[in-house]
Design an enzyme around this catalytic site. Structure first.
Site, PDB file in Angstrom:
ATOM      1  N   HIS A 199     -23.071   4.623  -6.814  1.00  0.00           N
ATOM      2  CA  HIS A 199     -23.178   3.525  -7.784  1.00  0.00           C
ATOM      3  C   HIS A 199     -23.290   3.977  -9.221  1.00  0.00           C
ATOM      4  O   HIS A 199     -23.438   3.142 -10.104  1.00  0.00           O
ATOM      5  CB  HIS A 199     -24.403   2.657  -7.480  1.00  0.00           C
ATOM      6  CG  HIS A 199     -24.215   1.727  -6.332  1.00  0.00           C
ATOM      7  ND1 HIS A 199     -23.612   0.499  -6.468  1.00  0.00           N
ATOM      8  CD2 HIS A 199     -24.519   1.843  -5.031  1.00  0.00           C
ATOM      9  CE1 HIS A 199     -23.569  -0.099  -5.296  1.00  0.00           C
ATOM     10  NE2 HIS A 199     -24.122   0.698  -4.393  1.00  0.00           N
ATOM     11  N   LYS A 206     -28.366  -9.092 -17.965  1.00  0.00           N
ATOM     12  CA  LYS A 206     -28.313  -7.906 -17.103  1.00  0.00           C
ATOM     13  C   LYS A 206     -29.513  -7.038 -17.448  1.00  0.00           C
ATOM     14  O   LYS A 206     -30.220  -7.316 -18.407  1.00  0.00           O
ATOM     15  CB  LYS A 206     -27.004  -7.137 -17.308  1.00  0.00           C
ATOM     16  CG  LYS A 206     -26.655  -6.902 -18.794  1.00  0.00           C
ATOM     17  CD  LYS A 206     -25.318  -6.197 -18.982  1.00  0.00           C
ATOM     18  CE  LYS A 206     -24.123  -7.094 -18.800  1.00  0.00           C
ATOM     19  NZ  LYS A 206     -23.264  -6.700 -17.708  1.00  0.00           N
ATOM     20  N   ARG A 207     -29.738  -5.993 -16.664  1.00  0.00           N
ATOM     21  CA  ARG A 207     -30.801  -5.061 -17.020  1.00  0.00           C
ATOM     22  C   ARG A 207     -30.590  -4.551 -18.445  1.00  0.00           C
ATOM     23  O   ARG A 207     -29.454  -4.412 -18.895  1.00  0.00           O
ATOM     24  CB  ARG A 207     -30.805  -3.877 -16.045  1.00  0.00           C
ATOM     25  CG  ARG A 207     -31.305  -4.237 -14.666  1.00  0.00           C
ATOM     26  CD  ARG A 207     -32.753  -4.641 -14.703  1.00  0.00           C
ATOM     27  NE  ARG A 207     -33.593  -3.495 -14.952  1.00  0.00           N
ATOM     28  CZ  ARG A 207     -34.691  -3.207 -14.266  1.00  0.00           C
ATOM     29  NH1 ARG A 207     -35.094  -4.006 -13.302  1.00  0.00           N
ATOM     30  NH2 ARG A 207     -35.397  -2.148 -14.561  1.00  0.00           N
ATOM     31  N   LYS A 258     -25.550  -0.331 -21.403  1.00  0.00           N
ATOM     32  CA  LYS A 258     -25.071  -1.726 -21.379  1.00  0.00           C
ATOM     33  C   LYS A 258     -24.984  -2.323 -22.789  1.00  0.00           C
ATOM     34  O   LYS A 258     -24.376  -3.349 -23.011  1.00  0.00           O
ATOM     35  CB  LYS A 258     -25.956  -2.577 -20.477  1.00  0.00           C
ATOM     36  CG  LYS A 258     -25.852  -2.195 -18.987  1.00  0.00           C
ATOM     37  CD  LYS A 258     -26.764  -3.061 -18.124  1.00  0.00           C
ATOM     38  CE  LYS A 258     -26.736  -2.713 -16.641  1.00  0.00           C
ATOM     39  NZ  LYS A 258     -25.629  -3.340 -15.897  1.00  0.00           N
ATOM     40  N   THR A 302     -21.150  -6.715 -11.390  1.00  0.00           N
ATOM     41  CA  THR A 302     -20.818  -7.894 -10.590  1.00  0.00           C
ATOM     42  C   THR A 302     -21.080  -9.150 -11.418  1.00  0.00           C
ATOM     43  O   THR A 302     -20.489 -10.192 -11.162  1.00  0.00           O
ATOM     44  CB  THR A 302     -21.653  -7.954  -9.294  1.00  0.00           C
ATOM     45  OG1 THR A 302     -23.033  -7.730  -9.622  1.00  0.00           O
ATOM     46  CG2 THR A 302     -21.185  -6.924  -8.288  1.00  0.00           C
ATOM     47  N   LYS A 304     -19.019 -12.920 -11.731  1.00  0.00           N
ATOM     48  CA  LYS A 304     -19.608 -14.264 -11.628  1.00  0.00           C
ATOM     49  C   LYS A 304     -19.184 -15.127 -12.807  1.00  0.00           C
ATOM     50  O   LYS A 304     -18.879 -16.314 -12.646  1.00  0.00           O
ATOM     51  CB  LYS A 304     -21.138 -14.172 -11.599  1.00  0.00           C
ATOM     52  CG  LYS A 304     -21.708 -13.368 -10.441  1.00  0.00           C
ATOM     53  CD  LYS A 304     -23.199 -13.095 -10.682  1.00  0.00           C
ATOM     54  CE  LYS A 304     -23.734 -12.007  -9.771  1.00  0.00           C
ATOM     55  NZ  LYS A 304     -25.040 -11.468 -10.239  1.00  0.00           N
TER      56      LYS A 304
HETATM   57  C1  PLP Z   1     -25.392 -10.258 -10.701  1.00  0.00           C
HETATM   58  C2  PLP Z   1     -26.747  -9.883 -11.089  1.00  0.00           C
HETATM   59  C3  PLP Z   1     -26.996  -8.628 -11.657  1.00  0.00           C
HETATM   60  C4  PLP Z   1     -25.901  -7.627 -11.963  1.00  0.00           C
HETATM   61  O1  PLP Z   1     -25.401  -7.881 -13.266  1.00  0.00           O
HETATM   62  P1  PLP Z   1     -24.499  -6.827 -14.046  1.00  0.00           P
HETATM   63  O2  PLP Z   1     -24.072  -7.591 -15.253  1.00  0.00           O
HETATM   64  O3  PLP Z   1     -23.339  -6.524 -13.153  1.00  0.00           O
HETATM   65  O4  PLP Z   1     -25.320  -5.664 -14.363  1.00  0.00           O
HETATM   66  C5  PLP Z   1     -28.290  -8.309 -12.007  1.00  0.00           C
HETATM   67  N1  PLP Z   1     -29.308  -9.170 -11.805  1.00  0.00           N
HETATM   68  C6  PLP Z   1     -29.099 -10.381 -11.280  1.00  0.00           C
HETATM   69  C7  PLP Z   1     -30.246 -11.300 -11.109  1.00  0.00           C
HETATM   70  C8  PLP Z   1     -27.824 -10.783 -10.893  1.00  0.00           C
HETATM   71  O5  PLP Z   1     -27.646 -11.993 -10.339  1.00  0.00           O
END
Ligand code: PLP
Length: 798
Positions: A353, A532-533, A538, A640, A644
């Protein structure tokens, strides 16, 4: 109604029955909480029959089973997901409303099970749902953390962390399985008996199983997510208790419970802690025992194991499962070492990952050997066998005083996969280049996906309804059918409906933000979302720098035709990651100043919503206009979140990183706002002396934005609050924020221009939806079943 007449057919009666007999509550005095539990029990009943039928079908077919080992399962709330997949939504809503209750309130009453940090854990949760939807016999194995990811709040802009407490209430979705208990050893020494090595551990704990059923779309199949909790072998020392030492009497229990007490709030840099390695061995070893118990109940010949068992390691956290399986086959079952090694390798697969070097897990061999002395010997033997077969090999599992889990996982795996095309390619040329040379067929790609049930159908009911009215409902189980929307994206009347859905979702979000956080969001503005984190790669700091520069330019030129924007942030920083915490505080400080500026705040707002989790993602994504996916190229394995957003009609502003590359190819470059250096260019740029200082000197906007931070206008009285960030941006800038700023600014102004054409924007957004069907995790899981596991669907055989 009487207790012995548990009503099964009438859903309303079932809820009342559970409220009365399961929960012992008088309907006249029941609270939202009680009704929610009663509804959950009624839903659970409908899952159980299918769950058992699926298990029976798997035994009957003697089918190959998939075991997905993951340190994290970010499952979020399950009630709505289960209702949606059982297609009970209308019945449930009608029943709940007939009791005079608000259905949505009830769904939202459930705690969000945050047994993960971010993308990796959420991927595991989406995979579980898709495995069930596809009827693939599978078990997820993880840890039942008593406290999931911390709850985040802000105090004067700073991140505050409070323990999360999802188990404070009864958790209806779990079944305790006292029969599946294993005793696991740690530490001790290895002795030789009859010429054979025998591990004599010093400490023991027990693993206790809790099963959560996972039901697939339309309820055709259900699998099990088995979560392990730690307990003491002898939970209570009566002798010590009778001697008056009450605390010591329960000490063993407290220690064992510690193993499953907390989720490490860390998704990239590994806390080099004994407890963390203990957690990893604990859940991996319990899972391996469970897998072998199930296999040996029906098979005598261990050489058949690879035909019946596929084990997937979600990152290296469960990597010790490989040596543990090998150890049992060799030490305990007596297979020759090379045969045990071959069987293990034929069963195990590993998903990588990350390419961030600091995130590749390794353990000091001192700690490792203390905790797992026999495993250390086995790893040395694996290395030795490997060196014999490949004398020119360089990357041993053990080296430089460390046990390297990436190398170990690679050596012990049948297949190793990356999670996007770009990431898989980089694996072959960087971290695993040497291994790839030796085993050119081992690395494969499986681009991540998300489950459309939760991430479109469930979280965006308005868009779901419009899609179903337009192309029928087959898309929920077969997301590529969204392509049929494409012709409608050229129909002005349909686009108007599509735009109305987004507008209504934005209005919902604004209402909620007012109620919950006292915020007033301008629903006419472009909702620009980065959730996101928080991590340097990022680049939330790139986004906030652009906000500062935009604000400065608006102030200078207030009468220009600015596109109104609300910049929305969400995300947690690891508690020990101070740079990320500075970024959070900076965003909050900047928000305070910009939102208070009457000259600009009609046109620009900055909002940081606290405690980002699955529930907040489900709320924000349907209301987003623009998806921020702005990581330094070469650093985001897949993402991911990006999928979405596209699926919910928010075009991306992004770099050529992770799955952004594939999103852009599929939605079309004209429907994606690309900027920034490529992975290759980024590598080259880092080699240029003073690249950041030069970028800042060459871009007056960037220079002015950084100056504003340095001057202290966002931190009155404390101008050096962000000295660290400023120094980094103008100095080392490993993540190339300064280098990418000018192009990011350009792309943002393209977004402004495109958004001003509302029809054009709606078409672009609709094409993002129509062309994102490939990002279903059903597609991803089909790929794993075919290319990695050689597993078959049992749908229709239940
Ligand atoms: C989808 C999701 C992530 C992953 O987000 P990235 O933008 O791909 O880092 C992290 N936390 C939650 C709660 C999510 O639903």
């Amino acid at each position: 109604m009487a207790k012995d007449e548990m009503p099964k057919s009438d859903f309303r009666d079932a809820i009342l029955w559970h409220l009365t007999y399961t929960l012992g509550k008088d309907p006249d005095h029941a609270q939202v909480f009680d009704w929610r539990l009663a509804l959950s029990h009624a839903v659970r009943d409908r899952i159980v029959d299918r769950w058992m039928a699926s298990t029976r079908a798997t035994y009957r077919a003697d089918a190959k089973r998939v075991y997905y080992l993951s340190m994290e399962f970010l499952i979020g709330r399950l009630l709505q997901d289960n209702i949606v997949n059982l297609q009970l939504a209308d019945q449930a809503q009608a029943a709940i409303e007939s009791f005079g209750l608000d259905y949505r309130d009830l769904l939202l009453d459930e705690p969000d099970a945050a047994l993960g940090n971010g993308g990796l854990g959420r991927l595991a949760a989406c995979f579980m749902e898709s495995l069930a939807t596809l009827g693939c016999p599978a078990y997820g194995y993880g840890i039942r953390y008593e406290h999931g990811l911390f709850r985040q709040s802000f105090a004067e802009g700073r991140q505050m962390e409070a323990p999360e407490d999802w188990l404070a209430q009864p958790y209806v979705w779990q079944f305790e399985r006292p029969e599946a208990r294993f005793t696991l050893g740690f530490g001790g020494r290895v002795v030789t008996r009859d010429g054979k090595p025998v591990w004599e551990p010093e400490n023991f704990v027990q693993s206790e199983a809790y099963d959560v059923p996972v039901i697939g779309w339309q309820g055709a199949w259900a699998n099990t997510l088995r979560l392990w909790a730690g307990r003491a072998v002898d939970p209570f020392d009566l002798g010590r208790f009778n001697a008056g030492d009450f605390t010591a009497a329960a000490e063993a229990e407290a220690l064992a419970r510690t193993i499953s007490r907390v989720l490490y709030p860390e998704d990239s840099t590994e806390a080099g802690k004994r407890l963390r390695l203990t957690q990893e061995y604990f859940f991996s070893a319990a899972s391996i025992r469970d897998i072998l118990r199930r296999f040996e109940a029906d098979h005598a010949d261990l050489r058949l194991l690879p035909q019946k068992v596929a084990i997937q390691l979600n990152d290296t956290h469960p990597a010790i499962a490989g040596p543990e399986l090998l150890r049992i086959l060799h030490d305990e079952r007596g297979l020759p070492f090379d045969e045990a090694l071959a069987i293990t390798r034929a069963c195990v697969n590993y998903t990588n990952h990350t390419l961030l070097p600091e995130a590749l897990e390794s353990w000091g061999e001192g700690l490792f050997g203390e905790l797992l002395p026999r495993h250390l010997q086995i790893i040395d033997r694996i290395d030795a066998e490997d060196a014999k077969a490949h004398p020119d090999r360089r990357n041993a599992a053990r080296g430089e005083g460390r046990v390297r889990m990436g190398e170990l996982s690679f050596i012990l795996s049948n297949r190793v996969n990356g999670v996007s095309a770009l990431h898989t390619g980089l694996m072959k040329t960087t971290v695993f280049a040497d291994q790839h040379r030796i085993w050119p067929d081992r690395i494969v790609n499986q681009t991540n996906g998300v489950t459309p049930r939760r991430w479109l159908h469930g979280c965006n009911p308005r868009l779901s309804r419009l899609i179903t009215q337009t192309i029928g409902d087959g898309w929920v189980g077969d997301l590529e059918q969204l392509q049929a929307l494409e012709p409608h994206a050229a129909d002005a009347g349909w686009l108007e409906q599509f735009a109305a859905v987004k507008a209504a979702n934005k209005a919902d979000l604004s209402d909620w933000a007012r109620r919950e956080h006292g915020l007033t969001l301008n629903p006419q503005a472009l909702f620009d979302v980065q959730i996101k984190r928080i991590h340097e790669y990022k680049r939330q700091h790139l986004n906030i720098l652009e906000a500062i520069a935009l604000w400065q330019e608006m102030r200078e030129n207030p009468s220009a035709d600015w596109t109104a924007r609300v910049k929305i942030f969400g995300g947690k920083a690891a508690p020990g990651y101070f740079f990320a915490k500075d970024i959070i505080r900076l965003i909050n400080d900047v928000a305070g100043v910009i939102n208070a500026d009457a000259a600009t705040n009609e046109k620009l707002q900055v909002v940081y919503l606290p405690n980002y989790n699955v529930t907040l993602a489900e709320r924000l994504i349907p209301a987003a206009d623009l998806s921020e996916q702005i990581s330094t190229a070469g650093k985001e394995a897949s993402g991911t979140g990006n999928m979405k957003f596209a699926l919910n009609g928010a075009p991306t502003i992004g770099t050529l990183d992770g799955a952004n590359v594939e999103i852009r190819e599929l939605v079309g470059p004209e429907n994606f706002f690309l900027f920034g250096l490529t992975a290759e260019e980024a590598e080259a740029r880092r080699a240029v002396p003073d690249h950041a200082a030069r970028a800042v000197a060459g871009d007056p906007r960037l220079k002015r934005a950084i100056e504003a931070i340095r001057s202290g206008i966002f931190s009155p009285g404390e101008p050096d609050r962000y000295a660290n960030i400023v120094e980094n941006l103008t100095g080392a800038d490993y993540f190339l924020v300064a280098s990418d700023f000018a192009d990011y600014w350009r792309a943002q102004r393209e977004v402004d221009f495109a958004y001003a054409d509302r029809d054009g924007w709606a078409r672009m957004a609709a094409l993002n939806v129509a062309r994102s069907g490939w990002f279903s995790s059903d597609r991803t899981i089909r790929g794993y079943m075919q290319d990695i596991w050689n597993a078959k669907s049992l749908l229709g055989q239940e």
